[in-house]
Design a protein around this motif. Structure first.
Motif, PDB file in Angstrom:
ATOM      1  N   THR A  16      -2.768  -9.420 -35.428  1.00 27.38           N
ATOM      2  CA  THR A  16      -3.774  -9.843 -34.460  1.00 27.38           C
ATOM      3  C   THR A  16      -4.265  -7.865 -33.787  1.00 27.38           C
ATOM      4  O   THR A  16      -3.575  -7.501 -33.339  1.00 27.38           O
ATOM      5  N   VAL A  17      -5.514  -7.764 -33.753  1.00 28.89           N
ATOM      6  CA  VAL A  17      -6.485  -7.068 -33.621  1.00 28.89           C
ATOM      7  C   VAL A  17      -6.455  -6.463 -32.264  1.00 28.89           C
ATOM      8  O   VAL A  17      -6.346  -5.024 -32.188  1.00 28.89           O
ATOM      9  N   ASP A  18      -6.063  -7.460 -31.198  1.00 28.66           N
ATOM     10  CA  ASP A  18      -6.100  -6.713 -29.544  1.00 28.66           C
ATOM     11  C   ASP A  18      -4.598  -6.767 -28.968  1.00 28.66           C
ATOM     12  O   ASP A  18      -4.715  -6.336 -28.005  1.00 28.66           O
TER      13      ASP A  18
ATOM     14  N   ALA B  28      -5.859   3.263 -34.695  1.00 28.78           N
ATOM     15  CA  ALA B  28      -5.373   1.929 -33.970  1.00 28.78           C
ATOM     16  C   ALA B  28      -3.652   3.206 -33.212  1.00 28.78           C
ATOM     17  O   ALA B  28      -3.406   3.335 -34.575  1.00 28.78           O
TER      18      ALA B  28
ATOM     19  N   ARG C  34      -7.063  -2.653 -25.109  1.00 33.40           N
ATOM     20  CA  ARG C  34      -6.642  -3.591 -26.626  1.00 33.40           C
ATOM     21  C   ARG C  34      -7.917  -4.410 -26.005  1.00 33.40           C
ATOM     22  O   ARG C  34      -8.415  -5.153 -26.900  1.00 33.40           O
ATOM     23  N   ARG C  35      -8.432  -4.934 -24.581  1.00 34.77           N
ATOM     24  CA  ARG C  35      -9.142  -5.429 -23.933  1.00 34.77           C
ATOM     25  C   ARG C  35     -10.656  -4.947 -24.037  1.00 34.77           C
ATOM     26  O   ARG C  35     -12.060  -5.596 -23.075  1.00 34.77           O
TER      27      ARG C  35
ATOM     28  N   TYR D 276      -3.299  -3.319 -30.084  1.00 31.67           N
ATOM     29  CA  TYR D 276      -4.704  -2.459 -30.821  1.00 31.67           C
ATOM     30  C   TYR D 276      -5.280  -1.741 -29.893  1.00 31.67           C
ATOM     31  O   TYR D 276      -6.047  -2.042 -29.727  1.00 31.67           O
TER      32      TYR D 276
ATOM     33  N   ALA E  94     -14.058  -2.809 -34.283  1.00 26.83           N
ATOM     34  CA  ALA E  94     -14.728  -1.921 -33.659  1.00 26.83           C
ATOM     35  C   ALA E  94     -15.890  -1.858 -33.873  1.00 26.83           C
ATOM     36  O   ALA E  94     -16.151  -1.013 -35.349  1.00 26.83           O
TER      37      ALA E  94
ATOM     38  N   LYS F 120     -12.600  -9.134 -35.402  1.00 28.06           N
ATOM     39  CA  LYS F 120     -11.828  -8.308 -35.553  1.00 28.06           C
ATOM     40  C   LYS F 120     -12.185  -6.554 -35.712  1.00 28.06           C
ATOM     41  O   LYS F 120     -12.246  -6.097 -37.164  1.00 28.06           O
TER      42      LYS F 120
ATOM     43  N   ARG G 189     -15.395  -2.732 -29.063  1.00 29.40           N
ATOM     44  CA  ARG G 189     -15.204  -4.068 -29.985  1.00 29.40           C
ATOM     45  C   ARG G 189     -15.479  -5.624 -29.558  1.00 29.40           C
ATOM     46  O   ARG G 189     -14.991  -5.607 -28.774  1.00 29.40           O
ATOM     47  N   ASP G 190     -14.362  -5.907 -30.804  1.00 25.59           N
ATOM     48  CA  ASP G 190     -15.226  -7.787 -30.562  1.00 25.59           C
ATOM     49  C   ASP G 190     -14.020  -8.046 -31.538  1.00 25.59           C
ATOM     50  O   ASP G 190     -13.341  -8.452 -32.681  1.00 25.59           O
ATOM     51  N   ASN G 191     -12.617  -8.905 -30.518  1.00 23.53           N
ATOM     52  CA  ASN G 191     -11.268  -8.733 -31.016  1.00 23.53           C
ATOM     53  C   ASN G 191     -11.408 -10.087 -31.615  1.00 23.53           C
ATOM     54  O   ASN G 191     -10.526 -10.042 -33.134  1.00 23.53           O
TER      55      ASN G 191
END
Length: 127
Positions: free
Chosen positions: A28-30, A98, A53-54, A32, A79, A77, A72-74
């Motif tokens: 889950t990318v958010d 990251a 992160r957000r 990082y 950036a 996934k 970014r667009d979590n």
């Protein structure tokens, strides 16, 4: 394990624009914080922008402030680094990185703080 893949590098004329993308996979990318670094020929890798992160915190190196935008667009996934008014001094390999175990508002700009790296994408600004 988080994998990062950059894209979007190209040869562009001075004054031009580029948009770099960083695609993440694995976790889950958010979780990082994400940062962009660049390395010019013969120089050390420098942090140029980071986003928490957000997206609450974003920072820019003085050399790119006002010209570059990180976001970014979590959910996807991804950036991004939008670059405008490019100069030959912006030439280099651009890396997405990251960092794990960060708070929501935390950002980073030191290469030693990165836990994961992409392979880099070449940006050349030349007429």
């Amino acid at each position: 394990q988080l994998q990062l893949v950059e894209s979007g590098g190209a040869l562009v004329q001075p004054g031009g624009s580029l948009k770099l993308s960083c695609a993440a996979s694995g976790f889950t990318v958010d979780f990082y914080a994400i940062a962009w670094f660049r390395q010019a020929p013969g120089k050390e890798r420098e942090g140029i922008s980071c986003i928490s992160r957000r997206g609450v915190t974003v920072n820019y190196a003085d050399s790119v402030k006002g010209r570059f935008t990180i976001y970014r667009d979590n959910a996807k996934k991804l950036a991004f680094l939008e670059m405008h008014s490019l100069t030959p001094e912006d030439t280099g390999i651009y890396y997405c990185a990251a960092r794990d175990r960060v708070t929501f508002g935390e950002c980073f700009s030191d290469a030693h703080e990165a836990d994961y790296w992409g392979q880099g994408t070449q940006v050349t600004v030349s007429s």
